[in-house]
Design a protein around this motif. Structure first.
Motif, PDB file in Angstrom:
ATOM      1  N   SER A  63       0.837  -1.196   0.000  1.00 23.58           N
ATOM      2  CA  SER A  63       0.000   0.000   0.000  1.00 23.58           C
ATOM      3  C   SER A  63       0.871   1.245   0.000  1.00 23.58           C
ATOM      4  N   ASN A  64       1.931   1.240   0.808  1.00 24.32           N
ATOM      5  CA  ASN A  64       2.842   2.388   0.853  1.00 24.32           C
ATOM      6  C   ASN A  64       3.537   2.578  -0.485  1.00 24.32           C
ATOM      7  N   GLU A  65       3.923   1.465  -1.117  1.00 18.38           N
ATOM      8  CA  GLU A  65       4.564   1.562  -2.432  1.00 18.38           C
ATOM      9  C   GLU A  65       3.611   2.197  -3.436  1.00 18.38           C
ATOM     10  N   LYS A  66       2.336   1.782  -3.390  1.00 16.24           N
ATOM     11  CA  LYS A  66       1.342   2.354  -4.305  1.00 16.24           C
ATOM     12  C   LYS A  66       1.181   3.847  -4.046  1.00 16.24           C
ATOM     13  N   THR A  67       1.123   4.213  -2.755  1.00 14.56           N
ATOM     14  CA  THR A  67       0.963   5.625  -2.404  1.00 14.56           C
ATOM     15  C   THR A  67       2.155   6.433  -2.891  1.00 14.56           C
ATOM     16  N   ILE A  73       3.931  10.084  -9.455  1.00 16.37           N
ATOM     17  CA  ILE A  73       3.211  10.379 -10.708  1.00 16.37           C
ATOM     18  C   ILE A  73       2.637  11.793 -10.670  1.00 16.37           C
ATOM     19  N   ARG A  74       2.031  12.150  -9.504  1.00 12.23           N
ATOM     20  CA  ARG A  74       1.456  13.495  -9.379  1.00 12.23           C
ATOM     21  C   ARG A  74       2.552  14.566  -9.447  1.00 12.23           C
ATOM     22  N   LEU A  75       3.693  14.281  -8.796  1.00 13.72           N
ATOM     23  CA  LEU A  75       4.792  15.245  -8.849  1.00 13.72           C
ATOM     24  C   LEU A  75       5.305  15.404 -10.282  1.00 13.72           C
ATOM     25  N   ASP A  76       5.423  14.289 -10.991  1.00 14.17           N
ATOM     26  CA  ASP A  76       5.858  14.364 -12.389  1.00 14.17           C
ATOM     27  C   ASP A  76       4.864  15.174 -13.212  1.00 14.17           C
TER      28      ASP A  76
END
Length: 125
Positions: A63-67, A73-76
């Motif tokens: 779950s942490n990896e997904k987060t 992705i959002r930062l990119d």
């Protein structure tokens, strides 16, 4: 004959002691097996508990990896906006600097006008 009687009595007592020791030995073996079973059951329970904890930790890790991946992705995705904002900020800073120079120039001109007006008043007086 008396020696034979004592010998027989001693052998009888020795047989009773030996039988008692063998019975006690069997009891100890049974008790040891029971203790081994209890210890094994306890260890197995602890192992099951640890397996559950490890599985839960693994799920939390996934779950942490997904987060983290979503944040990356959002930062990119925000990178072009950040670059554009940085460019606008640079332009705004340059414009602010130009405005400040203009204000400084106007202030100097105003000071010159004030001195001229004061000089004219002195001449008039």
């Amino acid at each position: 004959a008396k020696l034979a009687a004592v010998d027989g009595s001693a052998r009888s007592e020795l047989g009773q002691v030996q039988a008692s020791l063998e019975a006690r030995h069997r009891q100890l073996e049974v008790a040891l097996k029971d203790l081994e079973q209890v210890a094994l059951h306890s260890v197995m329970g602890q192992l099951d508990s640890l397996k559950t904890e490890v599985a839960a930790a693994g799920e939390r890790g996934k779950s942490n990896e997904k987060t983290v991946a979503q944040v990356v992705i959002r930062l990119d995705a925000m990178q072009p906006e950040v670059e554009a904002a940085t460019t606008r900020l640079g332009a705004a800073e340059a414009a602010a600097g130009k405005c400040q120079r203009t204000v400084d120039g106007l202030s100097a001109a105003l000071d010159e006008v004030k001195r001229s007006v004061q000089g004219l008043r002195s001449e008039v007086d």
